[in-house]
Design a protein around this motif. Structure first.
Motif, short mmCIF file in Angstrom:
data_model
loop_
_atom_site.label_atom_id
_atom_site.label_comp_id
_atom_site.label_asym_id
_atom_site.label_seq_id
_atom_site.Cartn_x
_atom_site.Cartn_y
_atom_site.Cartn_z
N GLN A 100 -5.91 0.03 -6.10
CA GLN A 100 -5.36 0.52 -7.39
C GLN A 100 -4.77 -0.63 -8.22
O GLN A 100 -4.56 -0.48 -9.43
CB GLN A 100 -4.24 1.53 -7.14
N ARG B 123 7.71 1.70 -9.61
CA ARG B 123 7.94 3.02 -8.98
C ARG B 123 9.31 3.58 -9.37
O ARG B 123 9.46 4.77 -9.62
CB ARG B 123 7.84 2.87 -7.46
N GLN C 277 0.84 -1.20 0.00
CA GLN C 277 0.00 0.00 0.00
C GLN C 277 0.88 1.26 0.00
O GLN C 277 0.62 2.22 -0.73
CB GLN C 277 -0.93 -0.01 1.23
N ARG C 278 1.97 1.22 0.78
CA ARG C 278 2.85 2.40 0.83
C ARG C 278 3.48 2.65 -0.55
O ARG C 278 3.54 3.79 -1.01
CB ARG C 278 3.97 2.18 1.87
N GLU C 279 3.90 1.57 -1.22
CA GLU C 279 4.51 1.74 -2.55
C GLU C 279 3.50 2.30 -3.55
O GLU C 279 3.82 3.18 -4.34
CB GLU C 279 5.03 0.39 -3.08
N VAL C 280 2.29 1.74 -3.50
CA VAL C 280 1.26 2.19 -4.44
C VAL C 280 0.92 3.65 -4.18
O VAL C 280 0.79 4.45 -5.13
CB VAL C 280 0.00 1.28 -4.30
N ASP C 281 0.82 4.03 -2.91
CA ASP C 281 0.54 5.44 -2.59
C ASP C 281 1.66 6.33 -3.12
O ASP C 281 1.41 7.43 -3.62
CB ASP C 281 0.40 5.62 -1.07
N ALA C 282 2.89 5.84 -3.02
CA ALA C 282 4.02 6.65 -3.49
C ALA C 282 3.96 6.83 -5.01
O ALA C 282 4.36 7.86 -5.53
CB ALA C 282 5.33 5.99 -3.09
N GLY D 293 1.16 6.92 -6.71
CA GLY D 293 0.11 7.94 -6.84
C GLY D 293 -0.76 7.81 -8.07
O GLY D 293 -1.23 8.83 -8.60
N PRO E 12 -4.01 -3.41 -2.60
CA PRO E 12 -4.51 -2.04 -2.70
C PRO E 12 -5.50 -1.94 -3.87
O PRO E 12 -5.30 -2.62 -4.89
CB PRO E 12 -3.25 -1.23 -2.99
N ASP F 120 -4.11 5.76 -10.15
CA ASP F 120 -5.37 5.09 -9.81
C ASP F 120 -5.38 3.63 -10.22
O ASP F 120 -6.15 2.84 -9.72
CB ASP F 120 -6.54 5.77 -10.53
#
Ligand code: SF4
Ligand code: SF4
Length: 380
Positions: free
Chosen positions: A63, A243, A27-32, A34, A61, A36
């Motif tokens: 996304q 990423r 989740q942290r990687e996906v948020d980074a 950014g 996640p 959808d």
């Protein structure tokens, strides 16, 4: 039954705490990143079984879209290839096939239909059993309908190199996966931005063979195993690579897979087979996607040994519902089984309309078996 050591090993790769930690890191990687939507394709029926059985999509996640590509050798066997087996049974040969292949529809008939019509069609578990059956029926022409990806093709190649009984020949429906991944990656409109590669197949091919493709299509390719933590760790690795813009191969299955792979097995494979272009059911013609016996093995190649009369089958009308099957679009990553109007209605494991509902490695069959577990994230 699994031994205590095997059980301990399995538990190690099913640890819920570790799974939660991986999901949080994901989740942290996906948020980074950014974005959808991040679309990752895997190409192995065993991966889909693991993903569905352990509810892996439910912890991803929102996304991440994790889809299955052309990862089942039964699903991608094209109808004309089945027709050849049916025609040989009709011509009096004893045709041997894996159980999953029996119900796969040909243009008009399946091998199961040929059996019901009185043709000699037997189920086998592998090439060794084909050898036994051929030896037990020395007065018959026995044809092994030999299907599967590079993993099973190696076993067929090894048997051919050891020497087949005089009355046994091979009808090769073997497929080679890496070129199909390339075609799917390059399809116009494809959203696939990374692959999870099949661990079993990579035991043979190694993971280095994916490097040119990763660079050409500018995407990560991560080889992984089949336990839930294998899959989650590989997805995390894939997202980290996305990423950081890494277009390379990562080996998340080092306990089984090496860079160069199993070189003696590769030697046998390419000694016996050569890659040729061929249609993968519903998807596309895949250059170098089919494995054909080399000319020097003509004596055991059923296509050269017999005049296969597929025209003899064409006095039947093709089944109507088959026109509405969207297996090809599912395996190319554009649709999912729930987009098919026949899924779970006219098309069921006991009465499959398309190949993806036949095989235990087919997406439609797996989704049906697990009652839609893959979509848990939509309700969660
Ligand atoms: S043969 Fe093995 S590695 Fe290949 S798709 Fe099937 S389960 Fe996966
Ligand atoms: S549900 Fe049946 S008809 Fe629909 S795509 Fe899957 S196999 Fe084909």
């Amino acid at each position: 039954m699994a031994s205590p050591a095997e059980l301990a090993q399995q538990l190690k790769f099913r640890d819920p705490e570790k799974a939660r930690a991986l999901a949080a890191a994901l989740q942290r990687e996906v948020d980074a990143i950014g974005r959808d939507e991040i679309t990752i394709m895997h190409v192995c029926g065993s991966h889909e079984q693991s993903i569905a059985r352990f509810g892996i999509r439910a912890v991803l996640p929102r996304q991440i879209s994790l889809i299955m590509g052309p990862g089942c050798p039964v699903c991608v066997t094209d109808a004309p290839e089945i027709d050849e087996g049916v025609a040989l049974a009709k011509q009096g040969c004893r045709v041997l096939t894996y159980g999953d292949m029996l119900k796969v529809p040909g243009t008009v008939k399946s091998l199961g239909d040929a059996q019901a019509d009185g043709g000699k069609v037997d189920i086998v578990y592998g090439v060794e059993q084909a050898l036994e059956i051929a030896r037990a029926h020395p007065d018959e022409e026995v044809v092994f309908f030999s299907s599967g990806f590079e993993t099973t093709a190696v076993a067929t190649a090894a048997a051919i190199l050891r020497g087949l009984p005089k009355n046994l020949s091979v009808l090769s429906a073997h497929k080679y996966v890496p070129p199909a991944m390339e075609i799917v990656a390059g399809m116009p409109g494809s959203k696939v931005e990374a692959f999870l590669a099949a661990g079993h197949a990579a035991i043979i091919t190694g993971c280095d063979c994916f490097r040119p493709m990763a660079q050409k299509y500018r995407m990560p390719i991560v080889v992984t195993g089949f336990e839930p933590l294998d899959v989650l760790a590989a997805i995390l690795k894939t997202v980290e690579m996305i990423r950081h813009g890494e277009h390379d191969v990562a080996n998340c299955y080092p306990r089984c897979v090496t860079g160069p792979g199993n070189l003696p097995a590769q030697k046998m494979l390419w000694q016996v087979f050569e890659p040729v272009g061929g249609q993968w059911r519903g998807i596309a013609v895949i250059p170098d996607g089919n494995l054909r016996l080399k000319a020097e093995f003509a004596a055991v190649d059923a296509r050269r040994r017999f005049d296969i009369d597929v025209r003899s089958l064409w006095d039947y009308a093709p089944p109507k519902l088959a026109e509405r099957c969207i297996c090809g679009e599912i395996m190319a990553g554009f649709k999912s089984p729930k987009d098919c109007a026949l899924f779970g209605k006219e098309c069921l494991p006991e009465s499959p309309v398309g190949a993806c509902m036949v095989s235990s490695e087919g997406t439609c069959k797996i989704w049906h078996q697990y009652g839609g577990v893959p979509d848990l994230k939509e309700v969660g």
